[in-house]
Design a protein around this motif. Structure first.
Motif, short mmCIF file in Angstrom:
data_model
loop_
_atom_site.label_atom_id
_atom_site.label_comp_id
_atom_site.label_asym_id
_atom_site.label_seq_id
_atom_site.Cartn_x
_atom_site.Cartn_y
_atom_site.Cartn_z
N ILE A 105 10.77 67.87 37.16
CA ILE A 105 11.61 68.76 38.02
C ILE A 105 12.20 69.86 37.01
CG2 ILE A 105 13.14 69.06 39.91
CD1 ILE A 105 12.43 66.30 40.66
N SER A 106 12.33 70.93 37.57
CA SER A 106 13.26 72.18 36.91
C SER A 106 13.80 73.18 37.96
CB SER A 106 12.14 72.90 35.87
OG SER A 106 12.93 73.84 35.42
N ASP A 107 15.04 73.40 37.73
CA ASP A 107 15.61 74.48 38.83
C ASP A 107 15.09 75.86 38.36
OD1 ASP A 107 17.21 72.58 40.24
OD2 ASP A 107 18.62 72.49 38.50
N ILE A 108 14.78 76.59 39.30
CA ILE A 108 14.39 77.98 39.25
C ILE A 108 15.30 78.87 40.20
CG2 ILE A 108 11.89 77.68 38.74
CD1 ILE A 108 11.19 78.10 41.53
N LYS A 109 15.26 80.01 40.03
CA LYS A 109 16.08 80.93 40.82
C LYS A 109 15.65 80.77 42.33
CE LYS A 109 17.72 85.49 41.67
NZ LYS A 109 17.57 87.28 40.90
N GLU A 110 16.75 80.51 43.17
CA GLU A 110 16.60 80.08 44.69
C GLU A 110 15.39 79.11 45.01
OE1 GLU A 110 18.21 81.89 46.99
OE2 GLU A 110 19.28 82.85 45.55
N GLY A 111 15.42 78.17 44.10
CA GLY A 111 14.53 77.00 44.36
C GLY A 111 14.31 76.01 43.34
N ILE A 112 13.49 75.11 43.46
CA ILE A 112 13.26 74.08 42.40
C ILE A 112 11.65 74.09 41.89
CG2 ILE A 112 15.18 72.64 42.77
CD1 ILE A 112 12.88 70.74 44.24
N GLU A 113 11.20 73.70 40.80
CA GLU A 113 9.62 73.63 40.56
C GLU A 113 9.52 72.31 40.15
OE1 GLU A 113 6.71 76.67 37.91
OE2 GLU A 113 8.60 76.18 37.07
N ILE A 114 8.42 72.00 40.33
CA ILE A 114 7.96 70.42 40.14
C ILE A 114 6.39 70.52 39.50
CG2 ILE A 114 7.24 68.20 40.98
CD1 ILE A 114 9.08 68.55 43.16
N GLY A 115 6.29 70.10 38.40
CA GLY A 115 5.00 69.85 37.63
C GLY A 115 4.48 68.53 37.50
N ARG A 116 3.23 68.31 37.67
CA ARG A 116 2.74 67.06 37.48
C ARG A 116 1.20 67.07 36.90
NH1 ARG A 116 3.19 61.99 40.26
NH2 ARG A 116 4.74 62.69 41.38
N PRO A 117 1.14 66.18 35.88
CA PRO A 117 -0.40 66.17 35.17
C PRO A 117 -1.41 65.41 36.04
CG PRO A 117 1.06 64.47 34.63
CD PRO A 117 1.97 65.13 35.31
N GLU A 176 8.31 76.94 52.74
CA GLU A 176 8.82 76.17 51.71
C GLU A 176 8.47 76.36 50.28
OE1 GLU A 176 8.54 71.91 52.02
OE2 GLU A 176 6.96 71.99 53.46
N ILE A 177 6.98 76.82 50.39
CA ILE A 177 6.46 76.73 49.04
C ILE A 177 6.41 78.27 48.68
CG2 ILE A 177 4.19 76.54 47.78
CD1 ILE A 177 3.79 74.03 49.50
N GLU A 178 6.82 78.43 47.54
CA GLU A 178 6.76 79.98 46.90
C GLU A 178 5.58 80.27 46.19
OE1 GLU A 178 8.92 82.47 46.66
OE2 GLU A 178 10.52 81.70 47.85
N TYR A 179 5.22 79.32 45.43
CA TYR A 179 3.87 79.26 44.70
C TYR A 179 3.22 78.14 44.04
CZ TYR A 179 7.04 78.89 40.67
OH TYR A 179 7.93 78.38 39.98
N ILE A 180 1.71 77.89 44.05
CA ILE A 180 1.24 76.73 43.26
C ILE A 180 0.29 77.43 42.06
CG2 ILE A 180 -0.46 74.95 43.60
CD1 ILE A 180 0.58 74.77 46.41
N TYR A 181 0.50 76.69 40.89
CA TYR A 181 -0.26 77.06 39.81
C TYR A 181 -1.01 75.82 39.55
CZ TYR A 181 2.88 81.09 39.34
OH TYR A 181 3.79 82.20 39.80
N VAL A 182 -2.30 75.96 39.19
CA VAL A 182 -3.24 75.04 38.66
C VAL A 182 -3.54 75.23 37.12
CG1 VAL A 182 -5.00 73.43 38.96
CG2 VAL A 182 -3.87 74.21 40.62
N ILE A 201 4.62 73.38 41.31
CA ILE A 201 4.60 73.89 42.70
C ILE A 201 5.99 74.67 42.64
CG2 ILE A 201 4.85 73.27 45.06
CD1 ILE A 201 3.10 70.84 44.49
N GLY A 202 6.25 75.53 43.19
CA GLY A 202 7.67 76.24 43.13
C GLY A 202 8.12 76.28 44.80
N PHE A 203 9.14 75.57 44.95
CA PHE A 203 9.82 75.36 46.32
C PHE A 203 10.82 76.26 46.45
CE2 PHE A 203 7.63 71.54 45.89
CZ PHE A 203 6.99 71.11 46.96
N SER A 204 10.80 77.07 47.63
CA SER A 204 12.09 77.82 47.92
C SER A 204 13.17 77.08 48.52
CB SER A 204 11.57 78.72 49.06
OG SER A 204 12.68 79.65 49.55
#
Length: 300
Positions: free
Chosen positions: A123-135, A78-84, A148-151
């Motif tokens: 929350i933001s929509d990305i291609k083939e998923g959603i992306e969630i950012g949190r401080p 379910e997770i495409e990527y995680i950036y910190v 976090i990019g969710f597929s």
């Protein structure tokens, strides 16, 4: 015929209802899965932000890197990527591909995620998923953010299973509805068939035909009224035939009388024809004797 039209109409109605139900179910399922994914993503981003904040403040980046990679490995479906990123938007950890480490992120999502007021996440929509950012908030300061990019692949698989289930249910309902419509057509349209057959029989001159009254509903009332109408028509036709027969006999009697000049023969002809016309066993003609004033049978 009417039976086929009824079956097709009921089947079409069932198809339309099932298609509408399938579309509504698909829409609701998509919304439900989307909310589920967003809720799961927010919880995960909150957990990551809490776990990564202290190591980042202390600049223990390898510990952050190890933890993030473990999370991606455990939930790789379910997770495409995680950036910190740090408080300046510089990428500290990028999993599973670390090519973006040391890159500065200046996209809108990163900027929103680094704001203190968005500590509940964005929350933001990305291609083939959603992306969630949190401080990553410590006190009143923002020390960085996680992205976090969710597929959508798990959601698509779940939707596919749901659609297959709905498809099987729809096909089963269509088959069942088709069979039920055939039974209903036979039950509902049978009285109509009796009415049609009765009308055809009367049109062919069979006034003795009667329609069976099988119910007390509108069709039963109509069948009873049709039988009454047929009975009245039969009586009227019988009376008309009698009158036609009488007129025919009178006409024939008149023709025979017009050819006879002898009084005795004339009276005899009248008696015979009258008895035949009136279907009686005896008939006679009595004439008044002017001298005696008595009635005398002249012919019988």
């Amino acid at each position: 015929g009417l039976r086929l039209k009824f079956v097709l109409l009921v089947s079409l109605l069932i198809v339309v209802i099932m298609v509408i139900m399938a579309l509504v179910s698909d829409y609701r399922e998509r919304k439900l899965i989307r909310r589920k994914m967003e809720k799961s993503g927010k919880l995960l981003s909150e957990h990551l932000a809490e776990r990564c904040m202290e190591p980042i403040v202390e600049m223990r980046y390898p510990a952050v890197n190890e933890f993030v990679f473990d999370v991606v490995k455990d939930r790789r479906e379910e997770i495409e990527y995680i950036y910190v990123v740090d408080d300046q938007g510089m990428c500290i950890v990028a999993a599973p591909n670390d090519d973006l480490v040391s890159e500065k992120f200046s996209d809108p999502l990163t900027k929103k995620a680094l704001k203190f007021g968005n500590k509940d996440g964005v929350i933001s929509d990305i291609k083939e998923g959603i992306e969630i950012g949190r401080p990553m908030v410590g006190g009143t300061e923002v020390h960085g953010a996680v992205r976090i990019g969710f597929s959508l692949a798990p959601m698509k698989r779940e939707l596919f299973r749901m659609r297959m289930t709905v498809t099987f249910v729809t096909v089963g309902a269509m088959i069942l509805g088709f069979l039920v419509s055939i039974l209903l057509a036979g039950f509902i349209l049978r009285p109509v068939g009796h009415l049609v057959g009765g009308a055809q029989a009367v049109a062919d001159g069979n006034f003795d035909h009667r329609i069976p009254v099988e119910s007390r509903d509108e069709l039963g009332i109509l069948a009873g009224a049709f039988n009454q109408m047929t009975e009245k028509l039969y009586q009227n036709m019988s009376e008309l035939q009698k009158k036609v027969h009488q007129l025919s006999n009178l006409n024939r009697l008149g023709r025979e009388i017009s050819r006879i000049f002898d009084l005795g023969e004339l009276l005899q002809t009248i008696v015979v024809s009258a008895s035949r016309l009136m279907n009686c066993e005896r008939c006679s003609i009595m004439l008044l004797d002017k001298e005696s004033g008595e009635l005398r049978i002249r012919t019988a």
